[in-house]
Enzyme design. Sequence first.
Site, PDB file in Angstrom:
ATOM      1  N   CYS A  68      -0.170   4.475   2.265  1.00  0.00           N
ATOM      2  CA  CYS A  68      -0.443   4.046   3.662  1.00  0.00           C
ATOM      3  C   CYS A  68       1.438   3.747   4.153  1.00  0.00           C
ATOM      4  O   CYS A  68       1.419   4.409   5.394  1.00  0.00           O
ATOM      5  CB  CYS A  68      -0.664   2.628   4.398  1.00  0.00           C
ATOM      6  SG  CYS A  68      -1.675   1.989   3.588  1.00  0.00           S
ATOM      7  N   ASP A  69       2.782   3.543   3.388  1.00  0.00           N
ATOM      8  CA  ASP A  69       3.437   3.280   3.887  1.00  0.00           C
ATOM      9  C   ASP A  69       4.495   3.527   2.663  1.00  0.00           C
ATOM     10  O   ASP A  69       5.631   4.241   3.441  1.00  0.00           O
ATOM     11  CB  ASP A  69       3.751   1.692   3.681  1.00  0.00           C
ATOM     12  CG  ASP A  69       3.025   1.285   4.510  1.00  0.00           C
ATOM     13  OD1 ASP A  69       2.855   1.388   5.428  1.00  0.00           O
ATOM     14  OD2 ASP A  69       2.518  -0.343   4.623  1.00  0.00           O
ATOM     15  N   CYS A 108       0.575  -1.161   0.348  1.00  0.00           N
ATOM     16  CA  CYS A 108      -0.122  -0.282   0.075  1.00  0.00           C
ATOM     17  C   CYS A 108       0.891   1.374  -0.843  1.00  0.00           C
ATOM     18  O   CYS A 108       1.626   1.392   0.987  1.00  0.00           O
ATOM     19  CB  CYS A 108      -1.003   0.273   1.298  1.00  0.00           C
ATOM     20  SG  CYS A 108      -1.867   1.022   1.534  1.00  0.00           S
TER      21      CYS A 108
HETATM   22  P1  FAD Z   1     -10.250  -5.934   7.562  1.00  0.00           P
HETATM   23  O1  FAD Z   1      -8.968  -4.901   7.947  1.00  0.00           O
HETATM   24  O2  FAD Z   1      -9.877  -6.290   5.835  1.00  0.00           O
HETATM   25  O3  FAD Z   1     -10.823  -7.135   8.187  1.00  0.00           O
HETATM   26  C1  FAD Z   1     -11.353  -7.798   7.730  1.00  0.00           C
HETATM   27  C2  FAD Z   1     -11.784  -8.750   8.964  1.00  0.00           C
HETATM   28  O4  FAD Z   1     -13.027  -9.910   8.411  1.00  0.00           O
HETATM   29  C3  FAD Z   1     -11.151  -9.097   9.689  1.00  0.00           C
HETATM   30  O5  FAD Z   1     -11.371  -9.579  10.750  1.00  0.00           O
HETATM   31  C4  FAD Z   1     -11.629 -10.786   9.574  1.00  0.00           C
HETATM   32  O6  FAD Z   1     -11.333 -11.572  10.254  1.00  0.00           O
HETATM   33  C5  FAD Z   1     -12.892 -11.053   9.183  1.00  0.00           C
HETATM   34  N1  FAD Z   1     -13.298 -12.758   7.938  1.00  0.00           N
HETATM   35  C6  FAD Z   1     -12.859 -12.183   6.650  1.00  0.00           C
HETATM   36  N2  FAD Z   1     -13.950 -13.179   6.802  1.00  0.00           N
HETATM   37  C7  FAD Z   1     -14.011 -13.678   7.701  1.00  0.00           C
HETATM   38  C8  FAD Z   1     -15.668 -14.779   8.056  1.00  0.00           C
HETATM   39  N3  FAD Z   1     -15.334 -16.002   7.754  1.00  0.00           N
HETATM   40  N4  FAD Z   1     -16.316 -14.743   9.634  1.00  0.00           N
HETATM   41  C9  FAD Z   1     -15.779 -13.866   9.689  1.00  0.00           C
HETATM   42  N5  FAD Z   1     -14.614 -12.697   9.815  1.00  0.00           N
HETATM   43  C10 FAD Z   1     -14.492 -13.039   8.668  1.00  0.00           C
HETATM   44  N6  FAD Z   1      -4.508   1.661   6.032  1.00  0.00           N
HETATM   45  C11 FAD Z   1      -4.422   2.842   6.109  1.00  0.00           C
HETATM   46  O7  FAD Z   1      -5.592   4.064   6.414  1.00  0.00           O
HETATM   47  N7  FAD Z   1      -3.493   3.063   6.427  1.00  0.00           N
HETATM   48  C12 FAD Z   1      -2.761   2.049   6.698  1.00  0.00           C
HETATM   49  O8  FAD Z   1      -1.136   2.739   7.341  1.00  0.00           O
HETATM   50  C13 FAD Z   1      -2.447   1.205   6.582  1.00  0.00           C
HETATM   51  N8  FAD Z   1      -1.860   0.306   6.789  1.00  0.00           N
HETATM   52  C14 FAD Z   1      -1.627  -0.953   6.135  1.00  0.00           C
HETATM   53  C15 FAD Z   1      -0.282  -1.716   6.765  1.00  0.00           C
HETATM   54  C16 FAD Z   1      -0.830  -3.647   6.147  1.00  0.00           C
HETATM   55  C17 FAD Z   1       0.149  -4.216   6.057  1.00  0.00           C
HETATM   56  C18 FAD Z   1      -1.667  -3.372   5.441  1.00  0.00           C
HETATM   57  C19 FAD Z   1      -1.982  -4.851   4.934  1.00  0.00           C
HETATM   58  C20 FAD Z   1      -2.734  -2.821   5.491  1.00  0.00           C
HETATM   59  C21 FAD Z   1      -2.759  -1.657   5.714  1.00  0.00           C
HETATM   60  N9  FAD Z   1      -3.934  -0.266   5.489  1.00  0.00           N
HETATM   61  C22 FAD Z   1      -4.153   0.783   5.647  1.00  0.00           C
HETATM   62  C23 FAD Z   1      -5.077  -0.969   4.788  1.00  0.00           C
HETATM   63  C24 FAD Z   1      -5.996  -1.686   5.811  1.00  0.00           C
HETATM   64  O9  FAD Z   1      -5.671  -1.884   6.604  1.00  0.00           O
HETATM   65  C25 FAD Z   1      -7.704  -1.459   5.842  1.00  0.00           C
HETATM   66  O10 FAD Z   1      -7.870  -0.658   4.311  1.00  0.00           O
HETATM   67  C26 FAD Z   1      -8.444  -1.742   5.835  1.00  0.00           C
HETATM   68  O11 FAD Z   1      -7.725  -2.311   7.409  1.00  0.00           O
HETATM   69  C27 FAD Z   1      -9.423  -2.013   5.703  1.00  0.00           C
HETATM   70  O12 FAD Z   1     -10.616  -2.549   6.599  1.00  0.00           O
HETATM   71  P2  FAD Z   1     -11.675  -3.394   6.725  1.00  0.00           P
HETATM   72  O13 FAD Z   1     -12.671  -3.495   7.749  1.00  0.00           O
HETATM   73  O14 FAD Z   1     -12.347  -3.200   5.129  1.00  0.00           O
HETATM   74  O15 FAD Z   1     -11.164  -5.684   6.726  1.00  0.00           O
END
Ligand code: FAD
Length: 321
Positions: A140-141, A137
């Site tokens: 992000c980084d 990303c």
């Molecule tokens: P996610 O955070 O992907 O969470 C998904 C959830 O769904 C998890 O809890 C998982 O366990 C659950 N899940 C999936 N399938 C199932 C299932 N079948 N049953 C039950 N639960 C399930 N964004 C920023 O804004 N700033 C940053 O600095 C940044 N740094 C990042 C660094 C890294 C290494 C990564 C990988 C991402 C980063 N991001 C950053 C991006 C950010 O993390 C994502 O945009 C954000 O987390 C998305 O949120 P979400 O709630 O959509 O899903």
Amino acid sequence: MTSTHHRLVIIGTGPAGYTAAIYASRAGLEPLVFEGSQPGGQLTITTEVENFPGFTTGISGPVLMEEMREQALRFGTKLRSETVEKVDLKCRPFRLTTNVGEYTTEAIIIATGASAKWLGLGKDLELSRHGGGVSACATCDGFFFRGMEIAVVGGGDTALEEALYLTKFATKVHLIHRRDSFRASKAMQVRTLAHEKIKLHWNKEITHLQTIRTENSFGEAVEKLSSLILKDTVDGGLSSLSVKGLFVAIGHQPNTSLFEDQLPLDPSGYVLVEKGSSRTIIPGVFAAGDVADHTYRQAITAAGSGCMAAIDAERWLGEQG
Ligand code: FAD
């Protein structure tokens, strides 16, 4: 197996799921939230988050997610450490089966996120987890690589966009692609090819990530990327490229396998929602966060759409009487 009934189930505990849970709990919906295999979501595998508003000096990803969890619990969210294995959206109430039990619900918010695709070199995922110089990303980084020489791997629009964005910070951006032409749009290619800071490496594959042992800002010993070993896909020749950062831009995989035969997905597998809302084609089923967003993929946009989903769900449930 007995099943329990709920008004609202939220699947996922990333920023989208927790924000939806905070809003839905405060609205008195007593949501049941499934955490899945990655409680707290993607941010639990990163170190510093510097772009989430409200934290002037940044905050660690796991701490931010713990705060969201506590906030959701404070308003009565019911959390379950279970993974949803099956959903049936064709019946009312909807049915869900987890690794532990069965549940029925009137409404669902899907917040299952997406996962970056990695190179499969073993180390790339590991190095991305502790600030080891690998990321998926640039937004992000990128800021962490000011004044450094870095690389981007990929050949689609995202890879070229990331490379162009990273020229704001890096002294040089090496763009590595395993073919001799890009899949990206013509306009993006023209901008990329013309950029003085971008050096193209056609027909190259990364075969190894070389690292050094060093200390991070907390004085802990960490492994950091130092160079890439590249293999020429035409003649097989090997070369080394010294870089401090590698951005892997070979795509994301939305976590939607559960919904494949239940909901319309776009060609890349993202849940389709009505423009400007979190509503899917099925009344009572909403989607928020990265699972429905291949454009922004940020914690703050995930949180924002989690809020939208909770409000949409509350209004829809209200209309059902
Ligand atoms: P996610 O955070 O992907 O969470 C998904 C959830 O769904 C998890 O809890 C998982 O366990 C659950 N899940 C999936 N399938 C199932 C299932 N079948 N049953 C039950 N639960 C399930 N964004 C920023 O804004 N700033 C940053 O600095 C940044 N740094 C990042 C660094 C890294 C290494 C990564 C990988 C991402 C980063 N991001 C950053 C991006 C950010 O993390 C994502 O945009 C954000 O987390 C998305 O949120 P979400 O709630 O959509 O899903």
